[in-house]
Design an enzyme around this catalytic site. Structure first.
Site, PDB file in Angstrom:
ATOM      1  N   ARG A  60       5.541   0.759 -11.323  1.00  0.00           N
ATOM      2  CA  ARG A  60       6.596   1.723 -10.994  1.00  0.00           C
ATOM      3  C   ARG A  60       7.953   1.054 -10.829  1.00  0.00           C
ATOM      4  O   ARG A  60       8.994   1.690 -11.032  1.00  0.00           O
ATOM      5  CB  ARG A  60       6.201   2.535  -9.759  1.00  0.00           C
ATOM      6  CG  ARG A  60       5.048   3.493 -10.056  1.00  0.00           C
ATOM      7  CD  ARG A  60       4.525   4.175  -8.804  1.00  0.00           C
ATOM      8  NE  ARG A  60       4.223   3.266  -7.734  1.00  0.00           N
ATOM      9  CZ  ARG A  60       3.069   2.604  -7.585  1.00  0.00           C
ATOM     10  NH1 ARG A  60       2.101   2.777  -8.462  1.00  0.00           N
ATOM     11  NH2 ARG A  60       2.875   1.791  -6.588  1.00  0.00           N
ATOM     12  N   GLU A  97      -2.120  -5.567   1.183  1.00  0.00           N
ATOM     13  CA  GLU A  97      -2.714  -5.020   2.399  1.00  0.00           C
ATOM     14  C   GLU A  97      -4.177  -4.658   2.194  1.00  0.00           C
ATOM     15  O   GLU A  97      -4.921  -4.497   3.147  1.00  0.00           O
ATOM     16  CB  GLU A  97      -1.926  -3.805   2.909  1.00  0.00           C
ATOM     17  CG  GLU A  97      -1.871  -2.633   1.967  1.00  0.00           C
ATOM     18  CD  GLU A  97      -0.663  -2.637   1.044  1.00  0.00           C
ATOM     19  OE1 GLU A  97      -0.212  -1.544   0.692  1.00  0.00           O
ATOM     20  OE2 GLU A  97      -0.178  -3.716   0.642  1.00  0.00           O
TER      21      GLU A  97
END
Length: 172
Positions: A60, A97
């Site tokens: 993106r 994460e």
């Protein structure tokens, strides 16, 4: 929708893994006015950094970085996942994460001393931006700043980027 692009960001729970609240900018990208507004805001922030080139992160980040580079009149360099670039690359591994990843950049993508602004869609834990800044530095260029549309402040990503000025258009 135009300048109210923030209202188009949607939450997708449990993506890509359970417990992650994904911020999806696809509706922003699908609206020409919203995409133009985001690009304009990014360009306004980037101009103050006087970059020579925009480096954007797969995937993106590419969508935001390419029109930004055009708006600034500078070149565009993609940072990609393994196996996606056809020429000799340098790479860096980093923690996400929810796992680990590796990024690659062509070895000849940046001129020594080039002023680079790094672009991605979302700042979460900061690992991807930090890894990209490392690639830029290893190429002999200077990361002058990073730009993101959204910052997930609760994840503390900004703290992993002490030497990289960061502009987030929106904090969530």
């Amino acid at each position: 929708m135009g300048s109210d692009w923030r209202a188009l960001v949607r939450n997708v729970p449990d993506f890509p893994v359970p417990g992650i609240q994904f911020k999806d900018i696809a509706p922003v990208l699908a609206d020409a006015g919203a995409l133009a507004a985001v690009t304009d805001e990014l360009a306004e922030a980037a101009r103050a950094m006087s970059p020579d080139v925009v480096v954007a992160i797969e995937a993106r980040g590419f969508i935001l970085g390419a029109p930004l580079a055009l708006a600034l009149g500078v070149g565009f360099v993609p940072v990609r996942k393994p196996g996606k670039l056809p020429f000799t690359t340098r790479s860096v591994a980093y923690a996400l994460e929810y796992g680990e990843a590796v990024l690659h950049m062509h070895t000849d993508a940046l001129a020594p001393g080039a002023r680079v602004v790094i672009v991605d869609d979302v700042l979460a834990t900061g690992g991807t931006l930090a890894a990209t800044a490392q690639l830029v530095r290893e190429a002999g260029a200077t990361p002058v700043g990073a730009l993101v549309a959204l910052e997930l402040g609760a994840l503390g990503g900004r703290g992993r980027l002490p030497d990289l000025p960061l502009t987030a258009l929106e904090g969530v």
